[in-house]
Write a protein that holds these residues in place. Structure first.
Motif, PDB file in Angstrom:
ATOM      1  N   THR A   6       0.810  -1.221   0.000  1.00 37.05           N
ATOM      2  CA  THR A   6       0.000   0.000   0.000  1.00 37.05           C
ATOM      3  C   THR A   6       0.844   1.273   0.000  1.00 37.05           C
ATOM      4  O   THR A   6       0.323   2.363   0.165  1.00 37.05           O
ATOM      5  CB  THR A   6      -0.958   0.017   1.216  1.00 37.05           C
ATOM      6  N   PRO A   8       5.057   2.918  -1.496  1.00 34.22           N
ATOM      7  CA  PRO A   8       6.352   2.637  -2.114  1.00 34.22           C
ATOM      8  C   PRO A   8       7.287   1.968  -1.102  1.00 34.22           C
ATOM      9  O   PRO A   8       8.062   1.069  -1.451  1.00 34.22           O
ATOM     10  CB  PRO A   8       6.882   4.019  -2.502  1.00 34.22           C
ATOM     11  N   ASP A  33       3.515  -1.767 -16.087  1.00 34.00           N
ATOM     12  CA  ASP A  33       3.504  -0.489 -16.816  1.00 34.00           C
ATOM     13  C   ASP A  33       4.396   0.551 -16.148  1.00 34.00           C
ATOM     14  O   ASP A  33       4.810   0.396 -14.997  1.00 34.00           O
ATOM     15  CB  ASP A  33       2.068   0.053 -16.879  1.00 34.00           C
ATOM     16  N   LEU A  34       4.623   1.600 -16.892  1.00 30.98           N
ATOM     17  CA  LEU A  34       5.388   2.725 -16.394  1.00 30.98           C
ATOM     18  C   LEU A  34       4.760   3.246 -15.096  1.00 30.98           C
ATOM     19  O   LEU A  34       3.544   3.387 -15.016  1.00 30.98           O
ATOM     20  CB  LEU A  34       5.337   3.823 -17.472  1.00 30.98           C
ATOM     21  N   MET A  36       4.576   1.731 -12.214  1.00 35.36           N
ATOM     22  CA  MET A  36       4.006   0.710 -11.335  1.00 35.36           C
ATOM     23  C   MET A  36       4.876   0.455 -10.110  1.00 35.36           C
ATOM     24  O   MET A  36       4.395  -0.044  -9.086  1.00 35.36           O
ATOM     25  CB  MET A  36       3.816  -0.608 -12.110  1.00 35.36           C
ATOM     26  N   GLY A  37       6.172   0.738 -10.233  1.00 36.78           N
ATOM     27  CA  GLY A  37       7.029   0.530  -9.063  1.00 36.78           C
ATOM     28  C   GLY A  37       8.185  -0.426  -9.286  1.00 36.78           C
ATOM     29  O   GLY A  37       8.765  -0.932  -8.318  1.00 36.78           O
ATOM     30  N   LYS A  38       8.552  -0.641 -10.535  1.00 37.14           N
ATOM     31  CA  LYS A  38       9.674  -1.552 -10.816  1.00 37.14           C
ATOM     32  C   LYS A  38      10.974  -1.011 -10.211  1.00 37.14           C
ATOM     33  O   LYS A  38      11.711  -1.729  -9.541  1.00 37.14           O
ATOM     34  CB  LYS A  38       9.840  -1.744 -12.345  1.00 37.14           C
ATOM     35  N   THR A  39      11.218   0.280 -10.435  1.00 30.98           N
ATOM     36  CA  THR A  39      12.436   0.878  -9.889  1.00 30.98           C
ATOM     37  C   THR A  39      12.361   0.956  -8.364  1.00 30.98           C
ATOM     38  O   THR A  39      13.359   0.766  -7.667  1.00 30.98           O
ATOM     39  CB  THR A  39      12.683   2.272 -10.513  1.00 30.98           C
ATOM     40  N   ASP A 135      -2.326   4.007  -4.660  1.00 26.81           N
ATOM     41  CA  ASP A 135      -1.040   3.657  -4.040  1.00 26.81           C
ATOM     42  C   ASP A 135      -0.943   2.190  -3.627  1.00 26.81           C
ATOM     43  O   ASP A 135      -0.121   1.832  -2.773  1.00 26.81           O
ATOM     44  CB  ASP A 135      -0.740   4.537  -2.816  1.00 26.81           C
TER      45      ASP A 135
HETATM   46  P1  ADP Z   1       8.560   2.067 -12.761  1.00 27.39           P
HETATM   47  O1  ADP Z   1      10.019   1.771 -12.558  1.00 27.39           O
HETATM   48  O2  ADP Z   1       7.706   0.823 -12.792  1.00 27.39           O
HETATM   49  O3  ADP Z   1       8.289   2.944 -13.942  1.00 27.39           O
HETATM   50  P2  ADP Z   1       8.787   3.701 -10.365  1.00 27.39           P
HETATM   51  O4  ADP Z   1       9.242   2.790  -9.278  1.00 27.39           O
HETATM   52  O5  ADP Z   1       9.815   4.576 -10.986  1.00 27.39           O
HETATM   53  O6  ADP Z   1       8.018   2.849 -11.482  1.00 27.39           O
HETATM   54  O7  ADP Z   1       7.637   4.630  -9.854  1.00 27.39           O
HETATM   55  C1  ADP Z   1       6.554   4.159  -9.098  1.00 27.39           C
HETATM   56  C2  ADP Z   1       5.735   5.364  -8.641  1.00 27.39           C
HETATM   57  O8  ADP Z   1       4.547   4.927  -7.997  1.00 27.39           O
HETATM   58  C3  ADP Z   1       6.501   6.193  -7.625  1.00 27.39           C
HETATM   59  O9  ADP Z   1       6.191   7.554  -7.843  1.00 27.39           O
HETATM   60  C4  ADP Z   1       5.933   5.720  -6.291  1.00 27.39           C
HETATM   61  O10 ADP Z   1       6.023   6.694  -5.281  1.00 27.39           O
HETATM   62  C5  ADP Z   1       4.498   5.443  -6.670  1.00 27.39           C
HETATM   63  N1  ADP Z   1       3.825   4.436  -5.812  1.00 27.39           N
HETATM   64  C6  ADP Z   1       2.660   4.620  -5.175  1.00 27.39           C
HETATM   65  N2  ADP Z   1       2.293   3.535  -4.483  1.00 27.39           N
HETATM   66  C7  ADP Z   1       3.253   2.593  -4.702  1.00 27.39           C
HETATM   67  C8  ADP Z   1       3.423   1.253  -4.248  1.00 27.39           C
HETATM   68  N3  ADP Z   1       2.548   0.614  -3.453  1.00 27.39           N
HETATM   69  N4  ADP Z   1       4.531   0.600  -4.666  1.00 27.39           N
HETATM   70  C9  ADP Z   1       5.420   1.202  -5.484  1.00 27.39           C
HETATM   71  N5  ADP Z   1       5.309   2.473  -5.946  1.00 27.39           N
HETATM   72  C10 ADP Z   1       4.232   3.180  -5.556  1.00 27.39           C
END
Ligand code: ADP
Ligand code: MG
Length: 153
Positions: A6, A8, A33-34, A36-39, A135
């Motif tokens: 819930t 990052p 997708d872009l 989503m939280g991969k990084t 989130d």
């Molecule tokens: P990706 O690499 O997939 O493009 P990023 O990790 O760079 O994604 O970014 C994820 C974004 O989503 C960040 O801005 C982060 O703060 C937000 N976010 C919100 N909720 C979550 C969650 N539960 N897990 C991961 N990221 C989240």
């Protein structure tokens, strides 16, 4: 195996948990997708193995960043964080030297689809999906038997 996070921070925690199971020679792919939280997941994974790594940023432009992983058994190995989003052709993979890394490093790859033809079968796939709640993300891990055994212990 799957988790719902819930924040990052929580996604980083799951990354750290999986990092604790990683061994030299492991390949992990991160899909979703872009945004989503991969990084974010990778950040937790990298910080768990390379606590003095400093800022962990997306290697979108650099294609890859390399850290030194400190493993539980006291050894170290390179930790590659790769992002193939900007790669235009699988031919460009040769310049990165990914195949040289499989055996001697831990390799974490975002946007790995373009590398499908050279990815080892023995790998862990992490998929991150949005849910209806803000989130909140669903993290799904699937992969080789060896990885599934490790996750279940
Ligand atoms: P990706 O690499 O997939 O493009 P990023 O990790 O760079 O994604 O970014 C994820 C974004 O989503 C960040 O801005 C982060 O703060 C937000 N976010 C919100 N909720 C979550 C969650 N539960 N897990 C991961 N990221 C989240
Ligand atoms: Mg990213």
């Amino acid at each position: 195996m799957q988790w719902v996070t819930t924040s990052p921070q929580e996604t980083q925690t799951i990354g750290g948990l999986i990092a604790g199971l990683a061994r030299k020679g492991d390949v992990l792919t991160l899909s979703g997708d872009l945004g989503m939280g991969k990084t974010t997941f990778a950040r937790g994974f990298i910080r768990a193995l390379a606590p003095d790594a400093g800022a962990v940023t997306s290697p979108t432009f650099a294609l890859m960043n390399v850290y030194e992983a400190h493993l539980a058994d006291g050894t170290t190995c390179p930790l590659w964080h790769v992002d193939l989003y900007r790669l235009e052709s699988p031919d460009d993979l040769r310049n990165i030297g990914l195949e040289d890394a499989w055996d001697r490093a831990i390799v974490l790859i975002e946007w790995a689809d373009i590398a499908n033809s050279i990815l080892p079968d023995k790998r862990l796939s992490i998929e991150i999906k949005a849910t209806e709640a803000m989130d909140t993300r669903e993290i799904i891990a699937s992969g080789s038997m060896d990885w599934m055994d490790r996750l279940e212990d």
